[in-house]
Design a protein around this motif. Structure first.
Motif, PDB file in Angstrom:
ATOM      1  N   ARG A   1      -1.309   6.023   7.364  1.00 55.74           N
ATOM      2  CA  ARG A   1      -1.624   5.774   6.043  1.00 55.74           C
ATOM      3  C   ARG A   1      -3.128   6.285   5.727  1.00 55.74           C
ATOM      4  NH1 ARG A   1       1.323   1.512   4.338  1.00 55.74           N
ATOM      5  NH2 ARG A   1       1.969   0.467   6.455  1.00 55.74           N
TER       6      ARG A   1
ATOM      7  N   ALA B   1       3.013  -5.530 -10.481  1.00 57.48           N
ATOM      8  CA  ALA B   1       3.809  -4.353 -11.003  1.00 57.48           C
ATOM      9  C   ALA B   1       5.361  -4.681 -10.641  1.00 57.48           C
ATOM     10  CB  ALA B   1       3.398  -3.006 -10.215  1.00 57.48           C
TER      11      ALA B   1
ATOM     12  N   GLY C   1       4.666   6.243 -11.738  1.00 57.03           N
ATOM     13  CA  GLY C   1       3.744   7.188 -11.082  1.00 57.03           C
ATOM     14  C   GLY C   1       2.664   6.417 -10.663  1.00 57.03           C
TER      15      GLY C   1
ATOM     16  N   ILE D   1       4.401  -4.986  -4.058  1.00 54.13           N
ATOM     17  CA  ILE D   1       5.345  -4.888  -3.070  1.00 54.13           C
ATOM     18  C   ILE D   1       6.594  -4.699  -3.793  1.00 54.13           C
ATOM     19  CG2 ILE D   1       4.114  -5.929  -1.043  1.00 54.13           C
ATOM     20  CD1 ILE D   1       5.840  -8.498  -1.355  1.00 54.13           C
TER      21      ILE D   1
ATOM     22  N   ARG E   1       4.173  -4.052   5.243  1.00 56.01           N
ATOM     23  CA  ARG E   1       5.073  -4.554   6.311  1.00 56.01           C
ATOM     24  C   ARG E   1       4.766  -3.981   7.688  1.00 56.01           C
ATOM     25  NH1 ARG E   1      10.334  -3.292   3.069  1.00 56.01           N
ATOM     26  NH2 ARG E   1       9.154  -1.437   2.850  1.00 56.01           N
ATOM     27  N   ASP E   2       4.484  -2.626   7.682  1.00 59.01           N
ATOM     28  CA  ASP E   2       4.156  -1.987   8.916  1.00 59.01           C
ATOM     29  C   ASP E   2       2.916  -1.774   9.332  1.00 59.01           C
ATOM     30  OD1 ASP E   2       4.334  -0.667  11.213  1.00 59.01           O
ATOM     31  OD2 ASP E   2       5.750   0.874  10.571  1.00 59.01           O
TER      32      ASP E   2
ATOM     33  N   PHE F   1       0.774  -1.200  -0.062  1.00 60.12           N
ATOM     34  CA  PHE F   1       0.152   0.068  -0.023  1.00 60.12           C
ATOM     35  C   PHE F   1       1.160   1.293  -0.140  1.00 60.12           C
ATOM     36  CE2 PHE F   1      -3.577   2.658   1.559  1.00 60.12           C
ATOM     37  CZ  PHE F   1      -4.346   2.271   0.712  1.00 60.12           C
ATOM     38  N   GLY F   2       1.904   1.291  -0.943  1.00 58.73           N
ATOM     39  CA  GLY F   2       2.953   2.341  -1.262  1.00 58.73           C
ATOM     40  C   GLY F   2       2.260   3.206  -2.537  1.00 58.73           C
ATOM     41  N   THR F   3       3.055   3.832  -3.162  1.00 59.90           N
ATOM     42  CA  THR F   3       2.591   4.510  -4.260  1.00 59.90           C
ATOM     43  C   THR F   3       1.568   3.776  -5.278  1.00 59.90           C
ATOM     44  OG1 THR F   3       4.708   5.796  -4.276  1.00 59.90           O
ATOM     45  CG2 THR F   3       3.544   5.720  -6.245  1.00 59.90           C
ATOM     46  N   VAL F   4       1.932   2.805  -5.446  1.00 58.44           N
ATOM     47  CA  VAL F   4       1.176   1.869  -6.373  1.00 58.44           C
ATOM     48  C   VAL F   4      -0.150   1.275  -5.713  1.00 58.44           C
ATOM     49  CG1 VAL F   4       1.217  -0.021  -8.086  1.00 58.44           C
ATOM     50  CG2 VAL F   4       3.155   1.446  -7.897  1.00 58.44           C
TER      51      VAL F   4
ATOM     52  N   LYS G   1       2.167   1.927  10.792  1.00 55.10           N
ATOM     53  CA  LYS G   1       2.500   3.253   9.992  1.00 55.10           C
ATOM     54  C   LYS G   1       1.098   4.018   9.508  1.00 55.10           C
ATOM     55  CE  LYS G   1       5.603   3.056   6.262  1.00 55.10           C
ATOM     56  NZ  LYS G   1       6.085   2.715   5.156  1.00 55.10           N
TER      57      LYS G   1
HETATM   58  N1  LIG Z   1       6.219   3.673  -8.141  1.00 58.23           N
HETATM   59  C1  LIG Z   1       6.237   3.375  -9.324  1.00 58.23           C
HETATM   60  O1  LIG Z   1       5.844   4.202 -10.097  1.00 58.23           O
HETATM   61  C2  LIG Z   1       6.110   1.980  -9.826  1.00 58.23           C
HETATM   62  C3  LIG Z   1       5.977   2.111 -11.465  1.00 58.23           C
HETATM   63  C4  LIG Z   1       5.987   0.535 -11.936  1.00 58.23           C
HETATM   64  C5  LIG Z   1       6.355  -0.351 -11.061  1.00 58.23           C
HETATM   65  N2  LIG Z   1       6.570  -0.257  -9.866  1.00 58.23           N
HETATM   66  C6  LIG Z   1       6.856  -1.327  -8.914  1.00 58.23           C
HETATM   67  O2  LIG Z   1       5.697  -1.567  -8.216  1.00 58.23           O
HETATM   68  C7  LIG Z   1       6.032  -2.151  -6.899  1.00 58.23           C
HETATM   69  C8  LIG Z   1       5.500  -1.067  -5.675  1.00 58.23           C
HETATM   70  O3  LIG Z   1       6.161   0.094  -5.820  1.00 58.23           O
HETATM   71  P1  LIG Z   1       5.796   1.369  -4.951  1.00 58.23           P
HETATM   72  O4  LIG Z   1       6.405   2.777  -5.673  1.00 58.23           O
HETATM   73  O5  LIG Z   1       4.335   1.473  -4.965  1.00 58.23           O
HETATM   74  O6  LIG Z   1       6.717   1.167  -3.679  1.00 58.23           O
HETATM   75  P2  LIG Z   1       6.385   1.753  -2.066  1.00 58.23           P
HETATM   76  O7  LIG Z   1       5.819   3.043  -2.314  1.00 58.23           O
HETATM   77  O8  LIG Z   1       7.703   1.432  -1.472  1.00 58.23           O
HETATM   78  O9  LIG Z   1       5.535   0.672  -1.435  1.00 58.23           O
HETATM   79  C9  LIG Z   1       5.417  -0.549  -1.292  1.00 58.23           C
HETATM   80  C10 LIG Z   1       4.512  -1.237  -0.379  1.00 58.23           C
HETATM   81  O10 LIG Z   1       4.812  -2.528  -0.181  1.00 58.23           O
HETATM   82  C11 LIG Z   1       4.745  -2.966   1.244  1.00 58.23           C
HETATM   83  N3  LIG Z   1       5.859  -3.928   1.189  1.00 58.23           N
HETATM   84  C12 LIG Z   1       7.186  -3.972   0.898  1.00 58.23           C
HETATM   85  N4  LIG Z   1       7.811  -5.148   1.332  1.00 58.23           N
HETATM   86  C13 LIG Z   1       7.043  -5.836   1.856  1.00 58.23           C
HETATM   87  C14 LIG Z   1       6.842  -7.140   2.433  1.00 58.23           C
HETATM   88  N5  LIG Z   1       7.913  -7.956   2.228  1.00 58.23           N
HETATM   89  N6  LIG Z   1       5.808  -7.553   2.946  1.00 58.23           N
HETATM   90  C15 LIG Z   1       4.689  -6.841   2.968  1.00 58.23           C
HETATM   91  N7  LIG Z   1       4.589  -5.467   2.500  1.00 58.23           N
HETATM   92  C16 LIG Z   1       5.672  -5.029   1.934  1.00 58.23           C
HETATM   93  C17 LIG Z   1       5.149  -1.669   1.859  1.00 58.23           C
HETATM   94  O11 LIG Z   1       4.648  -1.761   3.131  1.00 58.23           O
HETATM   95  P3  LIG Z   1       4.758  -0.502   4.076  1.00 58.23           P
HETATM   96  O12 LIG Z   1       3.852   0.668   3.817  1.00 58.23           O
HETATM   97  O13 LIG Z   1       4.426  -0.976   5.569  1.00 58.23           O
HETATM   98  O14 LIG Z   1       6.186  -0.101   4.080  1.00 58.23           O
HETATM   99  C18 LIG Z   1       4.358  -0.689   0.879  1.00 58.23           C
HETATM  100  O15 LIG Z   1       3.130  -0.416   1.522  1.00 58.23           O
HETATM  101  C19 LIG Z   1       7.482  -2.247  -6.769  1.00 58.23           C
HETATM  102  O16 LIG Z   1       7.742  -3.518  -7.168  1.00 58.23           O
HETATM  103  C20 LIG Z   1       7.838  -1.410  -7.985  1.00 58.23           C
HETATM  104  O17 LIG Z   1       9.264  -1.645  -8.684  1.00 58.23           O
HETATM  105  C21 LIG Z   1       6.601   0.994  -9.069  1.00 58.23           C
END
Ligand SMILES: NC(=O)c1ccc[n+]([C@@H]2O[C@H](COP(=O)([O-])OP(=O)(O)OC[C@H]3O[C@@H](n4cnc5c(N)ncnc54)[C@H](OP(=O)(O)O)[C@@H]3O)[C@@H](O)[C@H]2O)c1
Length: 328
Positions: free
Chosen positions: A51, A102, A302, A79, A45-46, A11-14, A49
């Motif tokens: 959100r 993703a 994004g 994730i 993960r947490d 539950f981060g950006t994506v 946090k």
């Molecule tokens: N951002 C982009 O524009 C974009 C574009 C294309 C592909 N992607 C891919 O999409 C995925 C997510 O990207 P994001 O930008 O959304 O990342 P992010 O903002 O860092 O969010 C990651 C989320 O995953 C959770 N997480 C991470 N590791 C975990 C685990 N081991 N167990 C349970 N939850 C876990 C985190 O939990 P917490 O919130 O508790 O920390 C957070 O909610 C990645 O694989 C990235 O390569 C991203």
């Protein structure tokens, strides 16, 4: 009205983008598909946090709460990194969940195995968002393949690198200053290593190779050079000669079926299709026997571009499910 139950991993950006789109478009999706979409669980993960509030949805850090819930039909995976994502999706497919991911780091390495597994278990596996975010390159190549043969796929697969090269040229600033601006604007991660070293573009190229050619080259045989090798003097010299640096990931197949890949900065002239692609955009040129060259340009990352690619996969899967139900 029947409902489809989904879980979000991450539950981060994506992940937040998926949640927002499914909520904002709830009514349209209901009318178009005949299903109410019900997000039942979100894995993070947490759990402590702070959100975005998600009333009525279980937030958990225990994957088994999701994988043991047989009411859930679809899992969106957003994730980070190869593990535990690969293990989670392997178990999810085995248990019969449909998957949309993703996660490019995981999928570049394990995508082929997951796709085979999904076929055996007769579940859908969508991965449009792993490559070039909102640019529908996976869907495009998939739809070309039955009637055509792809010869080469190349393009700008990392928006951060393209933004930095654009800024160096337009503002006449060195690499470090352009990188800093990318970070301030939120285009580059706090740790931008994978973007500027070419690793991120390489992973997306390997996903495209597996799709377009059915295999990947030996990873060690693909030279990967980042944009950190390009200096402000290089960019200025190129500019004087009406040339531009682009960070290009390139994969092609020769007449003998051998794959040739490379990732790195390339100098291009005004007649090149990538010449005008500035800023954070991605662009991909697909060359086939029958089409010649087809170029797709758009936002490569994004919240909304990436999440909408995943929701697009999801709606396509529901459509297929619906046809199966009607045919039966
Ligand atoms: N951002 C982009 O524009 C974009 C574009 C294309 C592909 N992607 C891919 O999409 C995925 C997510 O990207 P994001 O930008 O959304 O990342 P992010 O903002 O860092 O969010 C990651 C989320 O995953 C959770 N997480 C991470 N590791 C975990 C685990 N081991 N167990 C349970 N939850 C876990 C985190 O939990 P917490 O919130 O508790 O920390 C957070 O909610 C990645 O694989 C990235 O390569 C991203």
């Amino acid at each position: 009205m029947p409902s489809i139950k989904v879980a979000l991993l991450g539950f981060g950006t994506v992940g937040e983008g998926i949640y927002r789109i499914l909520n904002e478009r709830k009514e349209e999706i209901r009318q178009e598909t005949g299903y109410a979409i019900d997000i039942v669980s979100i894995l993070v993960r947490d759990t402590a946090k702070e959100r975005l509030a998600t009333p009525g949805i279980k937030i958990t850090d225990d994957i088994q709460e999701i994988l043991s819930n047989s009411d859930i039909d679809f899992i969106f995976e957003a994730i980070v990194g190869e593990e535990p994502a690969y293990s989670y999706l392997t178990e999810a497919i085995e248990k019969g969940f449909h998957i949309i991911t993703a996660n490019k780091t995981m999928f570049a390495k394990h995508g082929s195995a997951l796709l085979k597994h999904a076929k055996v278990r007769d579940v859908h596996l969508g991965y449009e968002a792993t490559t070039a975010g909102g640019v529908p390159i996976i869907r495009t190549v998939t739809s070309l393949l039955p009637a055509d043969r792809v010869r080469r796929v190349r393009g700008i697969l990392n928006g951060t690198s393209n933004f930095i090269l654009t800024k160096m040229r337009e503002a006449g600033i060195p690499f470090n200053a352009a990188l800093h601006e990318a970070q301030v604007l939120g285009y580059a991660e706090a740790d931008p290593t994978d973007d500027i070293s070419g690793k991120d573009a390489f992973r997306k190229l390997m996903i495209l190779s597996a799709l377009a050619f059915g295999s990947q080259p030996n990873w060690r045989d693909v030279p990967v050079v980042g944009i950190d090798a390009v200096t402000i003097e290089d960019v200025a010299d190129a500019f004087k000669n009406q040339l531009r640096y682009r960070h290009v990931a390139d994969i092609s197949i020769d007449e003998k079926g051998a794959l040739h890949g490379s990732v790195g900065p390339v100098l291009i002239g005004t007649d090149h299709p990538l010449y005008g692609v500035d800023g954070v955009d991605n662009a991909i040129i697909v060359e086939t026997d029958h089409l010649g060259a087809l170029t797709l340009v758009g936002p490569g990352a994004g919240m909304y571009p990436t999440a909408s690619a995943m929701v697009g996969d999801f709606l396509q899967m529901i459509g297929k499910r619906e046809r199966v139900l009607v045919n039966n």
